[in-house]
Design an enzyme around this catalytic site. Structure first.
Site, PDB file in Angstrom:
ATOM      1  CB  CYS A  38      -0.882   0.044   1.236  1.00  0.00           C
ATOM      2  SG  CYS A  38      -2.011  -1.331   1.318  1.00  0.00           S
ATOM      3  NE  ARG A  82       4.679   1.827  -0.788  1.00  0.00           N
ATOM      4  CZ  ARG A  82       5.504   1.911   0.244  1.00  0.00           C
ATOM      5  NH1 ARG A  82       6.680   2.486   0.097  1.00  0.00           N
ATOM      6  NH2 ARG A  82       5.162   1.444   1.419  1.00  0.00           N
ATOM      7  CD1 TRP A 124       0.276  -5.939  -3.369  1.00  0.00           C
ATOM      8  CD2 TRP A 124       0.116  -6.684  -1.265  1.00  0.00           C
ATOM      9  NE1 TRP A 124       0.775  -7.217  -3.337  1.00  0.00           N
ATOM     10  CE2 TRP A 124       0.698  -7.695  -2.058  1.00  0.00           C
ATOM     11  CE3 TRP A 124      -0.086  -6.928   0.100  1.00  0.00           C
ATOM     12  CZ2 TRP A 124       1.075  -8.924  -1.539  1.00  0.00           C
ATOM     13  CZ3 TRP A 124       0.298  -8.166   0.611  1.00  0.00           C
ATOM     14  CH2 TRP A 124       0.876  -9.150  -0.204  1.00  0.00           C
ATOM     15  CG  ASN A 173       1.393   0.603   4.292  1.00  0.00           C
ATOM     16  OD1 ASN A 173       1.194  -0.606   4.232  1.00  0.00           O
ATOM     17  ND2 ASN A 173       2.590   1.137   4.130  1.00  0.00           N
ATOM     18  N   GLY A 174      -0.780  -1.218   6.358  1.00  0.00           N
ATOM     19  CA  GLY A 174      -0.471  -2.034   7.529  1.00  0.00           C
ATOM     20  C   GLY A 174      -1.599  -3.023   7.766  1.00  0.00           C
ATOM     21  CD  GLU A 193      17.791 -13.275  -6.786  1.00  0.00           C
ATOM     22  OE1 GLU A 193      17.179 -13.751  -5.822  1.00  0.00           O
ATOM     23  OE2 GLU A 193      17.469 -12.199  -7.326  1.00  0.00           O
ATOM     24  CE  LYS A 204      14.703 -11.569  -9.138  1.00  0.00           C
ATOM     25  NZ  LYS A 204      15.185 -10.868  -8.014  1.00  0.00           N
ATOM     26  CD  GLU A 251      10.939 -11.592  -8.297  1.00  0.00           C
ATOM     27  OE1 GLU A 251      12.164 -11.608  -8.239  1.00  0.00           O
ATOM     28  OE2 GLU A 251      10.261 -10.961  -7.495  1.00  0.00           O
ATOM     29  CG  HIS A 281      17.881 -37.651  -1.629  1.00  0.00           C
ATOM     30  ND1 HIS A 281      18.228 -38.885  -1.127  1.00  0.00           N
ATOM     31  CD2 HIS A 281      19.048 -37.038  -1.949  1.00  0.00           C
ATOM     32  CE1 HIS A 281      19.541 -39.015  -1.123  1.00  0.00           C
ATOM     33  NE2 HIS A 281      20.055 -37.901  -1.628  1.00  0.00           N
ATOM     34  CE  LYS A 313      12.194  -2.604  -5.600  1.00  0.00           C
ATOM     35  NZ  LYS A 313      12.920  -3.732  -6.185  1.00  0.00           N
TER      36      LYS A 313
END
Ligand code: F6R
Length: 603
Positions: free
Chosen positions: A2, A28, A74, A98-99, A476, A480, A483, A499, A598
């Site tokens: 948010c 964000r 968000w 926001n929160g 990583e 990438k 996402e 395994h 973000k």
């Protein structure tokens, strides 16, 4: 996550400023947006699902209003609909938030008993109703805010309008970030200073449990008890023009391409006067017997690289934890421990909470942070800033390489300090560091990534494999890809596959593997043969120039032989490019992938 912006101006019509502020916060990540403004002792609210551009189409940009708040949401509680979008209003009050209000269900139940009816499933509507309840009770907004802060649990940055109080925005802050921009003709609130730069570079940072009363000519900040606090005014020192894509189609590509020059600048800075400047700039870690590293997502992957280097080069026990786990687990720390927090934004809620927990134990903390003056940067004992500049694309690229670079330099400096490297070894490693920009520029000039992407973009599952350092780097690469391209991908330590997971390898399953460690290369090559035997088609990244591949090896990216301190850059940048080209072929929203934020400011 948010984003909040609010403006109260002496004379300007503020709707275009609010929309511009929201656009500056788009990076964000969000799924709906809305604004509220004061006009003729009433509050007008307009909201829409989707992008800020969708909201812009339905607001009157010429509206005669000088005070308003706006929000990008968000979704946490309640779906991404225009009904659930902020602002929410109750009685005389409208808020953006926001929160997460953790006890919202309990508060909602109590308010419902008092006759309140709710239209949404959001915790924010409950927060607004609670503020309205206290405002109606006390007929005093400050008392209402203080009572709210006592009752509400969780995290909140709130921008508030009250229809009875013209030309005024109220701000309340606990845990989620909120700044107050101080302009000549207007004052502002925002989740991030970038949203106020159109008006001013001067700002205050609100601390936890503070609230503020903001008019066009005055900013008053109070603590939870209502006592006025005075604050130092900060000046934004970043590059205001960082936020253009220049010639690039996406911010992500621009940021990938910036990596050679960022690395070059950092290396020059740290080796300005050779080893002596490196040692002077890096903290002395000699006293520590144990290191914990705490971070989330990509920053966690940077931490894994550091673990490898701390253990291999310094023989120093190092644990890396995901912050959302670390904050709730038993910690084994003492005065000889150091906890390193890695965060691009410096605002990640879990990392911040883990840091507070460690601070309570009075254990030393070090932050590797990109955003100056961010909450984590302010709280750690020692901060090393990555000089990546603003990272706009949600998927982290240049922030990751900057984190890894500083951690590598940190370990290297400590290895010198502890006498673990002969001087010719030191010189060789410095030369290797200095070669990175050119090596990356060469790797980035290749068009191999587009060719590889053509073979991958229609796949449903892709596997990434590596051992030791290569495993950490492939984690990583796999993240990438997931996402930004929405292709399912898993990364495994190459020796672990048999395994269980090898059952998923079938004809034409794509695998990306890297092997860059002479001692382990043969082992990884055997694991690659095992997947090829089951039909996999493999892309390899290696510095073994004698490796020629064979049946089942579809692509080989050769990288130069270099020191362990430097390998991560040469492996990960090609992986970033593969993910980027795959997402581009899939026509994904590369800079703003679905569901992602973000700056993750909720738990
Ligand atoms: C992925 C990504 C995230 C962040 C994570 C931590 O590309 O960017 O995984 O790394 O959310 O964020 P910071 O570094 O801001 O604490």
């Amino acid at each position: 996550m948010c984003g909040i912006v609010g403006i109260t101006s002496k004379n300007e019509k503020i709707v275009p400023g609010l929309i511009a502020g929201l656009k500056a916060l788009e990076y964000r990540g969000y799924d709906s947006a809305g604004i509220a403004y004061l006009k003729n002792h009433a509050i007008k609210i307009i909201k829409s699902k989707g992008r800020v551009n969708d909201l812009q189409k339905i607001v009157n940009m010429e509206e005669e209003t000088t005070t308003g708040i706006a929000h990008t949401r968000w979704a946490t509680h309640g779906k991404a609909t225009s009904k659930n979008a902020h602002p929410h209003s109750f009685g005389s009050i409208a808020i953006v938030h926001n929160g997460i209000i953790e006890n919202y269900a309990e508060i909602r139940e109590e308010l419902e008993k008092d006759g309140y009816h709710f239209k949404t499933e959001t915790d924010t509507e409950v927060a607004c109703a609670l503020l309205s309840f206290y405002y109606d009770k006390w007929k005093n907004i400050e008392n209402a805010i203080q009572s709210f802060s006592k009752k509400a649990r969780g995290s909140y940055a709130i921008g508030l309008l009250c229809k009875d109080i013209p030309n005024t925005i109220f701000a309340i802050k606990k845990e989620s970030p909120l700044i107050i921009g101080v302009g000549d003709n207007e004052n502002l609130i925002a989740s991030d200073v970038r949203a106020v730069l159109k008006y001013t570079s001067n700002y205050y940072i609100l601390s936890d449990n503070e609230y503020a009363i903001i008019t066009p000519s005055e900013v008053k900040i109070y603590n939870q008890q209502g006592k006025m606090v005075s604050k130092e005014i900060k000046k934004y020192s970043g590059n205001k023009n960082n936020e253009t894509k220049n010639k690039y189609e996406h911010y992500m590509l621009k940021e990938i391409m910036e990596q050679p020059s960022i690395i070059d600048t950092t290396i020059h800075e740290y080796f300005e006067d050779g080893i002596s400047s490196l040692l002077a700039k890096m903290p002395d870690l000699t006293k520590y017997k144990k290191i914990d590293i705490v971070a989330c997502g990509t920053a966690y992957h940077a931490g894994l690289v550091a673990k490898y280097l701390f253990e291999e080069k310094l023989n120093l026990e190092t644990n890396v934890d995901i912050a959302s786990e670390y904050r709730y687990k038993r910690l084994f720390l003492d005065k000889n421990s150091l906890v390193i927090f890695i965060s691009q934004s410096g605002e990640t809620a879990d990392t911040l909470a883990a840091l507070k927990k460690v601070k309570n134990l009075k254990v030393d903390t070090l932050g590797i942070i990109n955003v100056k003056e961010s909450s984590i940067a302010r709280l750690v004992d020692t901060v090393i800033y990555t000089e990546a500049g603003d990272e706009v694309a949600v998927a982290s690229t240049k922030a990751y390489t900057s984190q890894v670079l500083l951690l590598s330099l940190l370990v290297f400096s400590e290895a010198i300090r502890q006498g673990k490297l002969e001087s010719d070894e030191q010189e060789k490693i410095i030369a290797d560091f200095k070669k990175i920009p050119k090596q990356l520029t060469k790797l980035l000039a290749s068009n191999v990534y587009q060719q590889i992407a053509k073979t991958l973009y229609q796949q449903k599952d892709i596997f990434y494999l590596g051992r030791r350092l290569d495993y950490y780097l492939m984690l990583e690469g796999s993240l990438k890809l997931k996402e930004i391209s929405y292709i399912h991908s898993e990364c495994y330590a190459a020796g672990e596959l048999k395994h269980g997971t090898i059952s998923l390898i079938a004809n034409n399953t794509p695998v990306v593997a890297s092997f860059t460690n002479e001692e382990l290369n043969e082992k990884t090559i055997s694991n690659i043969e095992e997947v090829i035997a089951r039909g996999a088609e493999v892309t390899v990244i290696t510095n073994d120039l004698d490796y020629k591949g064979g049946n089942g090896i579809k692509n080989i990216i050769y990288i130069p032989k270099t020191s362990d301190f430097v390998i991560p850059f040469l492996v990960v940048v090609p992986l970033q490019m593969i993910a980027y080209e795959v997402a581009k072929l899939k026509k994904c929203d590369i800079d703003k992938p679905r569901n992602l934020a973000k700056s993750v400011t909720v738990e």
